[in-house]
Scaffold this motif. Structure first.
Motif, mmCIF file in Angstrom:
data_model
loop_
_atom_site.group_PDB
_atom_site.id
_atom_site.type_symbol
_atom_site.label_atom_id
_atom_site.label_comp_id
_atom_site.label_asym_id
_atom_site.label_seq_id
_atom_site.Cartn_x
_atom_site.Cartn_y
_atom_site.Cartn_z
ATOM 1 N N PRO A 150 19.466 3.341 2.941
ATOM 2 C CA PRO A 150 20.595 3.516 3.865
ATOM 3 C C PRO A 150 21.939 3.525 3.130
ATOM 4 N N SER A 151 22.915 4.235 3.679
ATOM 5 C CA SER A 151 24.236 4.277 3.056
ATOM 6 C C SER A 151 25.031 3.004 3.334
ATOM 7 N N SER A 152 24.637 2.253 4.353
ATOM 8 C CA SER A 152 25.261 0.964 4.659
ATOM 9 C C SER A 152 24.356 -0.160 4.167
ATOM 10 N N THR A 153 24.946 -1.303 3.866
ATOM 11 C CA THR A 153 24.182 -2.432 3.351
ATOM 12 C C THR A 153 23.502 -3.213 4.475
ATOM 13 N N CYS A 154 22.417 -3.872 4.099
ATOM 14 C CA CYS A 154 21.680 -4.820 4.955
ATOM 15 C C CYS A 154 21.086 -4.186 6.207
ATOM 16 N N ILE A 155 20.838 -2.886 6.177
ATOM 17 C CA ILE A 155 20.123 -2.199 7.257
ATOM 18 C C ILE A 155 18.782 -1.763 6.699
ATOM 19 N N TRP A 156 17.702 -2.236 7.289
ATOM 20 C CA TRP A 156 16.361 -1.923 6.806
ATOM 21 C C TRP A 156 15.874 -0.605 7.400
ATOM 22 N N LEU A 157 15.387 0.288 6.542
ATOM 23 C CA LEU A 157 14.761 1.536 6.970
ATOM 24 C C LEU A 157 13.337 1.591 6.437
ATOM 25 N N ASN A 158 12.451 2.157 7.232
ATOM 26 C CA ASN A 158 11.047 2.291 6.844
ATOM 27 C C ASN A 158 10.794 3.692 6.308
ATOM 28 N N PHE A 159 10.055 3.753 5.210
ATOM 29 C CA PHE A 159 9.632 5.021 4.640
ATOM 30 C C PHE A 159 8.112 5.031 4.572
ATOM 31 N N TYR A 160 7.533 6.216 4.688
ATOM 32 C CA TYR A 160 6.118 6.339 4.967
ATOM 33 C C TYR A 160 5.590 7.635 4.373
ATOM 34 N N ALA A 161 4.421 7.579 3.777
ATOM 35 C CA ALA A 161 3.741 8.791 3.304
ATOM 36 C C ALA A 161 2.243 8.590 3.472
ATOM 37 N N THR A 162 1.509 9.693 3.544
ATOM 38 C CA THR A 162 0.051 9.619 3.659
ATOM 39 C C THR A 162 -0.598 10.184 2.409
#
Length: 179
Positions: free
Chosen positions: A128-140
């Motif tokens: 994320p471009s902002s701090t302390c924001i959690w984003l989930n990333f995923y691949a198969t």
């Protein structure tokens, strides 16, 4: 427990993917540096990244807000493994690889990618471009004839300033299909 993506969290094959057991169960090209996240190319497992680097934001972990995460002072060398673990897999099975990432310094957010057995999978994903924001990333990934998988999170960012991030709640699980 199934997520919206069909990921079976009760069947997570990763050991210590939430880092609550500390610096165990995985390896890294980065240097483990407890108590000091300086210079670039080091990581620590802790509850508050600001404890190890005054320039990092005091983010909380993704799971509970009070647990551990791995905080990384990203090196400017692409294709370095930040986190890896070797896991037995069942041949000819579809798996999902998921990780949560947050930014610790807003300048030049991390560019990460998954790899399995040395081959990258999925696109490069930006923290994320902002701090302390959690984003989930995923691949198969399909295991094909493989009976083991060395799974890694790879840093693809070539910038030293910024490129500081945390990982939490890594999951590698067979994909559950509903029939």
């Amino acid at each position: 427990v199934l997520t919206a993506r069909g990921l079976d969290l009760s069947n997570n094959l990763i050991t210590n993917g939430n880092f609550e057991s500390g610096n165990t169960g995985f390896y890294s090209d980065y240097i483990y540096s407890p108590g000091n996240l300086v210079p670039e190319g080091v990581y620590d497992v802790l509850a508050n990244p600001q404890d190890d680097h005054p320039g990092f934001q005091p983010c909380t972990d993704h799971t509970s807000g009070t647990g551990n995460m791995t905080a990384v002072n990203g090196a400017g060398i692409p294709n370095q493994n930040v986190w890896c673990q070797t896991i037995p897999v069942t041949p000819n099975t579809d798996y999902a690889f998921s990780a949560w990432v947050t930014t610790l310094v807003a300048a030049s957010p991390a560019l990460l990618q998954f790899s399995i057995n040395g081959a990258t999978i999925g696109p490069i994903f930006g923290a994320p471009s902002s701090t302390c924001i959690w984003l989930n990333f995923y691949a198969t990934w399909n295991s094909g004839a493989n009976s083991s998988a060395t799974i890694c999170v790879v840093n693809q960012n070539s910038v030293l300033g910024g490129n500081d991030f945390a990982l939490d709640d890594l999951v590698f699980s067979p994909i559950c299909t509903v029939t």
